[in-house]
Design an enzyme around this catalytic site. Sequence first.
Site, PDB file in Angstrom:
ATOM      1  N   SER A  51      42.761  39.772  34.870  1.00 34.81           N
ATOM      2  CA  SER A  51      42.350  38.439  34.453  1.00 34.81           C
ATOM      3  C   SER A  51      43.407  37.404  34.851  1.00 34.81           C
ATOM      4  CB  SER A  51      42.073  38.434  32.941  1.00 34.81           C
ATOM      5  OG  SER A  51      41.407  37.267  32.538  1.00 34.81           O
ATOM      6  N   GLU A  75      36.104  39.123  40.711  1.00 32.33           N
ATOM      7  CA  GLU A  75      35.427  39.211  39.418  1.00 32.33           C
ATOM      8  C   GLU A  75      35.824  38.001  38.608  1.00 32.33           C
ATOM      9  OE1 GLU A  75      36.608  40.080  35.977  1.00 32.33           O
ATOM     10  OE2 GLU A  75      38.558  39.411  36.666  1.00 32.33           O
ATOM     11  N   HIS A  80      36.255  42.220  33.742  1.00 32.37           N
ATOM     12  CA  HIS A  80      35.916  42.080  32.333  1.00 32.37           C
ATOM     13  C   HIS A  80      34.639  42.890  32.045  1.00 32.37           C
ATOM     14  CE1 HIS A  80      38.411  38.566  33.289  1.00 32.37           C
ATOM     15  NE2 HIS A  80      38.723  38.517  32.016  1.00 32.37           N
TER      16      HIS A  80
END
Length: 357
Positions: free
Chosen positions: A158, A263, A328
């Site tokens: 992330s 992502e 995620h």
Amino acid sequence: MSGGTRAEAVDGPSDAPSAGMPGGGASGLRLRRYRGLRPGDRVAVVAPSGPAEPARLEAGCAVLRDLGLDVVVGEHALDRVNLGAPGPVRDDWQRLAGGDADRAADLQAAWCDPRVRAVICARGGYGATRVLDHLDWTALAAATGPAAFGPKILHGSSDITALHVAFGARLGVTTSFGPMPAGKVADLGPSAPGGGGPDDVQTLDGLRAALFRDGATVLPGVRALRSGRAEGPLTGGTLTLLTALLGTPYAPPPAAGRVVFLEDVAEAPYRIDRMLVQLLQAGWFDGAAGVALGSWERSGDPAELDAVFSARLGPLQVPILAGVPAGHGPRQRTLELGAPVLLDAGALTLEAPGGAR
């Protein structure tokens, strides 16, 4: 570069330092792969971004200890400050795990400690880009380790994409993109509520295999948006962070000759489209060998997303594999950024080799 083009593999020492890059850097595709962990190795859990919830951090650290690791936690992992000037902390404002210099100090101390074999980020959130200017890249490079021993691991996902990009470019090492102790890993222990399902088992097995280098990893995709095969070092991460770094001294190196992994979470399709356009207009995708799309949790209609990816990335004329279980979401497999991969969109697989421990 069309699908199926073979890019130069990694595993040797990085090329000569790039000009103007403190601490040196990898000017080409060759990165030194991190050394896999062994039982009893010490790992340091630090928080370069948002603050960790104490109970979740402890639960995640317990999972790491169950893997046989000696876990220590950074001094500021549980600190809380707001984004502005120092003052009383408001829980309804965005929070960081301490000031920028404090978060950087924890990260640097862990990386430079010869007893620590992996630096594992507690969680994402926001704040990693603010740490970059506070790191002593010359000291980090000196502590990266001789080629015979192998670099230690930087692990996280992330917001930690900012660190993956910078460590890969400036230190010339591969890094580990996957679930974090105060995030998904906290849900993987035997006593976690609702834990133990197939997604959790795959997530934990994938984390163990990547950190300990326990054999090759094959991640299944769900559908091919464009068929073909491609080989090359894996690059990318969370889309928002890749675009946020453009135009900075920490911009991601061009994706030429590489397989791109992307992502994100909670981004509307139009915002994803806008970020892809930004990367395309910057020339970042030029010469990419292929694209692997991970999870897009809470990011709108999957059919609309497929339409966006096909329209923006299809003209690259490279293989595009969607639905890779990384990022995620409930399935968070671990990927080694900078390491060679084989993307086979026809077989719906993304394969990464194992390596010597």
